[in-house]
Design a protein around this motif. Structure first.
Motif, PDB file in Angstrom:
ATOM      1  N   SER A  32     -25.179 -20.845 -34.074  1.00  0.00           N
ATOM      2  CA  SER A  32     -26.004 -22.034 -34.284  1.00  0.00           C
ATOM      3  C   SER A  32     -26.707 -22.348 -32.983  1.00  0.00           C
ATOM      4  N   GLY A  33     -27.881 -22.936 -33.103  1.00  0.00           N
ATOM      5  CA  GLY A  33     -28.593 -23.323 -31.899  1.00  0.00           C
ATOM      6  C   GLY A  33     -30.001 -23.764 -32.197  1.00  0.00           C
ATOM      7  N   THR A  34     -30.767 -23.863 -31.146  1.00  0.00           N
ATOM      8  CA  THR A  34     -32.122 -24.364 -31.269  1.00  0.00           C
ATOM      9  C   THR A  34     -33.109 -23.392 -30.643  1.00  0.00           C
ATOM     10  N   SER A  35     -34.291 -23.368 -31.196  1.00  0.00           N
ATOM     11  CA  SER A  35     -35.340 -22.536 -30.611  1.00  0.00           C
ATOM     12  C   SER A  35     -36.190 -23.341 -29.641  1.00  0.00           C
ATOM     13  N   GLU A  36     -35.943 -24.665 -29.539  1.00  0.00           N
ATOM     14  CA  GLU A  36     -36.720 -25.501 -28.629  1.00  0.00           C
ATOM     15  C   GLU A  36     -36.536 -25.073 -27.180  1.00  0.00           C
ATOM     16  N   ASN A  42     -24.955 -21.009 -29.388  1.00  0.00           N
ATOM     17  CA  ASN A  42     -23.681 -20.370 -29.122  1.00  0.00           C
ATOM     18  C   ASN A  42     -23.268 -19.591 -30.355  1.00  0.00           C
ATOM     19  N   THR A  43     -22.413 -18.633 -30.124  1.00  0.00           N
ATOM     20  CA  THR A  43     -21.893 -17.796 -31.196  1.00  0.00           C
ATOM     21  C   THR A  43     -20.388 -17.677 -31.041  1.00  0.00           C
ATOM     22  N   MET A  44     -19.713 -17.444 -32.127  1.00  0.00           N
ATOM     23  CA  MET A  44     -18.270 -17.223 -32.088  1.00  0.00           C
ATOM     24  C   MET A  44     -17.899 -16.210 -33.162  1.00  0.00           C
ATOM     25  N   ARG A  68     -14.033 -25.530 -30.269  1.00  0.00           N
ATOM     26  CA  ARG A  68     -14.893 -24.372 -30.012  1.00  0.00           C
ATOM     27  C   ARG A  68     -16.272 -24.840 -29.531  1.00  0.00           C
ATOM     28  N   HIS A  69     -16.848 -24.133 -28.592  1.00  0.00           N
ATOM     29  CA  HIS A  69     -18.161 -24.487 -28.052  1.00  0.00           C
ATOM     30  C   HIS A  69     -19.230 -24.399 -29.145  1.00  0.00           C
ATOM     31  N   THR A  70     -19.080 -23.497 -30.070  1.00  0.00           N
ATOM     32  CA  THR A  70     -20.030 -23.350 -31.180  1.00  0.00           C
ATOM     33  C   THR A  70     -20.053 -24.604 -32.056  1.00  0.00           C
ATOM     34  N   PHE A  71     -18.958 -25.341 -32.078  1.00  0.00           N
ATOM     35  CA  PHE A  71     -18.844 -26.529 -32.929  1.00  0.00           C
ATOM     36  C   PHE A  71     -19.981 -27.522 -32.685  1.00  0.00           C
ATOM     37  N   SER A 100     -15.317 -18.315 -23.959  1.00  0.00           N
ATOM     38  CA  SER A 100     -16.110 -19.489 -24.325  1.00  0.00           C
ATOM     39  C   SER A 100     -17.539 -19.345 -23.844  1.00  0.00           C
ATOM     40  N   GLY A 101     -18.464 -19.759 -24.687  1.00  0.00           N
ATOM     41  CA  GLY A 101     -19.874 -19.785 -24.308  1.00  0.00           C
ATOM     42  C   GLY A 101     -20.195 -20.893 -23.334  1.00  0.00           C
TER      43      GLY A 101
END
Length: 175
Positions: A32-36, A42-44, A68-71, A100-101
């Motif tokens: 999940s993340g942003t293209s901005e 981050n990925t898990m 989790r950082h992805t959370f 961890s990311g």
């Protein structure tokens, strides 16, 4: 390497995804993340999850613990991706599950290259299948809702219950 977008019809999904072994044995990356401010994502690695048909839509269900950082990325965005790889990438997936990311660009450090597939949808160049998923419903597991005490005792001794995301599969990318 370019990816081809495919509509999410059931027959096509059945031909590219093995619902039990793809997740439980081969694992997947949830991103999940942003293209901005790409690459702000981050990925898990996940070995828990599944697929089905709900509300007349093909869906994936994904589980993420709050620590989790992805959370935090999964909570912010509307989209998530599920990336699947050939068996030769298991070492990289294990790395993405342990590191961890927050501390490093773990994907890059294990040889994976993130790609922006479309606005706010991140996948990996090395993946052979990437599902585009849109969140429909989310909730935490609750201890009082378990029928047996075995699962909370075995998996949640710290009371850090997973948050479940039910996501519509909007389509998928293949090479």
């Amino acid at each position: 390497m370019s990816f081809k977008f495919n509509e999410p019809d059931i027959k096509a999904l059945d031909s590219v995804l093995k619902p039990f072994s793809s997740v439980g044995k081969e694992w997947m990356l949830v991103s999940s993340g942003t293209s901005e401010k790409y690459p702000q994502y981050n990925t898990m690695t996940a070995s828990w999850g599944g697929f089905g048909y709900l509300w007349e839509k093909p869906v994936a269900h994904i589980y993420i613990r709050p620590q989790r950082h992805t959370f935090k990325f999964s909570e912010k965005g509307e989209l998530m991706s599920l990336s699947f790889f050939e068996p030769g990438h298991k070492k990289a997936l294990a790395y993405c599950g342990k590191i961890s990311g927050k501390d490093e660009d773990k994907a890059a450090n294990c040889g994976l290259n993130s790609v922006l597939l479309e606005r706010d949808l991140i996948g990996f160049k090395e993946a052979n299948l990437i599902l585009k998923c849109k969140k429909l419903y989310t909730s935490y597991f609750k201890e009082e809702n378990f029928i047996s005490s075995q699962e909370p005792e075995m998996w949640y001794s710290n009371k850090d219950f997973h948050r479940i995301y039910i996501c519509e599969i909007l389509g998928f990318y293949t090479k």
